[in-house]
Scaffold this motif. Structure first.
Motif, PDB file in Angstrom:
ATOM      1  N   ILE A 292       4.557  -7.877  13.327  1.00  0.00           N
ATOM      2  CA  ILE A 292       5.427  -8.959  14.386  1.00  0.00           C
ATOM      3  C   ILE A 292       4.329  -9.789  15.020  1.00  0.00           C
ATOM      4  N   PRO A 293       3.708  -9.024  16.183  1.00  0.00           N
ATOM      5  CA  PRO A 293       2.707  -9.896  16.947  1.00  0.00           C
ATOM      6  C   PRO A 293       1.656 -10.731  16.013  1.00  0.00           C
TER       7      PRO A 293
ATOM      8  N   TRP B 128       5.255 -18.786   9.327  1.00  0.00           N
ATOM      9  CA  TRP B 128       4.711 -17.527  10.132  1.00  0.00           C
ATOM     10  C   TRP B 128       5.686 -16.915  11.075  1.00  0.00           C
ATOM     11  N   TRP B 129       6.486 -17.816  11.878  1.00  0.00           N
ATOM     12  CA  TRP B 129       7.467 -17.264  12.666  1.00  0.00           C
ATOM     13  C   TRP B 129       8.771 -16.849  12.138  1.00  0.00           C
ATOM     14  N   LEU B 130       9.086 -17.156  11.080  1.00  0.00           N
ATOM     15  CA  LEU B 130       9.976 -16.846  10.146  1.00  0.00           C
ATOM     16  C   LEU B 130       9.942 -15.533   9.706  1.00  0.00           C
TER      17      LEU B 130
ATOM     18  N   VAL C  22      10.788  -9.488   9.835  1.00  0.00           N
ATOM     19  CA  VAL C  22      10.228  -8.110   9.639  1.00  0.00           C
ATOM     20  C   VAL C  22      11.326  -7.058  10.337  1.00  0.00           C
ATOM     21  N   PRO C  23      11.745  -7.206  11.607  1.00  0.00           N
ATOM     22  CA  PRO C  23      12.778  -6.295  11.988  1.00  0.00           C
ATOM     23  C   PRO C  23      14.055  -6.163  11.279  1.00  0.00           C
ATOM     24  N   VAL C  24      14.341  -7.455  10.586  1.00  0.00           N
ATOM     25  CA  VAL C  24      15.679  -7.407   9.789  1.00  0.00           C
ATOM     26  C   VAL C  24      15.382  -6.851   8.492  1.00  0.00           C
TER      27      VAL C  24
ATOM     28  N   PHE D 218      17.245  -3.277   7.271  1.00  0.00           N
ATOM     29  CA  PHE D 218      17.658  -3.220   5.872  1.00  0.00           C
ATOM     30  C   PHE D 218      17.368  -1.825   5.144  1.00  0.00           C
ATOM     31  N   LEU D 219      16.237  -1.735   5.481  1.00  0.00           N
ATOM     32  CA  LEU D 219      15.812  -0.485   4.460  1.00  0.00           C
ATOM     33  C   LEU D 219      16.120   0.671   5.078  1.00  0.00           C
TER      34      LEU D 219
END
Length: 269
Positions: free
Chosen positions: A28-29, A230-232, A237-239, A243-244
């Protein structure tokens, strides 16, 4: 009920899920920083395009208004259209090695000193010529106009290895150079040379060197698209991780539901 709810997520403490979660947190970062880097490139390229467009469309001025011996051409002066009047000195003409034209053919740039009316020297890049075989000998160069001539061109900054990536090789064949540098040419010519050089755009002789194309514009919108991308990705990533997790819980609950009837079924003898 609470213990049961917590128990559903105990698989997150497994080695596989701990590693997956750490990777997700690290991504994420990283993606956010890549987005900011693309934003910086977008702003940088946009500013460069605006600067070049402004310089190319500015009213032509005498080269002496912008440059003088020892002067370092600035970003705002680069690509400015300038005029100069003088006489070409073909006896001290040199060629610049390993230069390409618009078709990526390798050849030379022709650098001819223009002796101004006050005796100072302006370096004029008259354009590109093909290598035509071995590059160990001075090539055949189309002659410039004879006598007193007025030229128009784009003012350029001195070339350096740091800015161009071109290594300034020593021991080259006679009258061949790697970089256009007014200080080095002043030393070679033993004269006062105006800082920077000019890429000639006019007059355009019929059988002269191939003129160097306009600098054009850099693709700044592409960097803007990469920034959004990149921001999308960072938001995704957390979404994706959640989901997983939900899928893992569902799969575990379905497996447990299928196992329960088998465990409670009576044993027949």
């Amino acid at each position: 009920m609470y213990r049961r709810g917590v128990h559903r997520y105990r698989f997150l403490l497994s080695r596989q899920w701990v590693i997956l979660s750490i990777v997700a947190i690290a991504l994420i970062p990283t993606m956010i920083r890549l987005g900011f880097w693309q934003q910086h490139r977008y702003e940088e390229r946009t500013a460069r395009n605006d600067l070049v467009a402004s310089a190319l469309h500015a009213k032509p001025v005498p080269v002496e208004d912008l440059s003088s011996p020892g002067h370092a051409v600035t970003r705002t002066e680069k690509y400015r259209t300038v005029t100069a009047t003088g006489t070409f000195d073909t006896a001290h003409e040199v060629v610049v090695r390993r230069r390409t034209n618009s078709d990526d053919e390798v050849g030379f740039h022709v650098l001819t000193p223009l002796v101004l009316t006050d005796g100072k020297i302006l370096l004029v890049n008259r354009g590109w010529i093909p290598a035509d075989g071995a590059q160990t000998a001075f090539p055949k160069v189309p002659a410039p106009p004879s006598g007193r001539t007025t030229i128009t061109g784009r003012l350029m900054a001195d070339e350096t290895t740091a800015a161009s990536g071109i290594k300034n090789v020593k021991g080259l064949p006679d009258r061949q150079i790697m970089l256009i540098n007014s200080a080095e040419e002043a030393h070679r010519l033993g004269a006062q040379v105006l800082g920077g050089y000019v890429e000639q755009t006019a007059p355009t002789p019929k059988d002269g060197p191939e003129q160097i194309s306009d600098p054009g514009s850099e693709d700044a919108p592409l960097n803007y698209a990469y920034m959004i991308q990149w921001w999308l990705f960072a938001a995704g990533v957390p979404v994706g991780w959640w989901f997983l997790v939900r899928r893992e819980i569902r799969d575990r609950e379905e497996a447990a539901a299928q196992a329960e009837p088998e465990e409670s079924a009576p044993v027949t003898v």
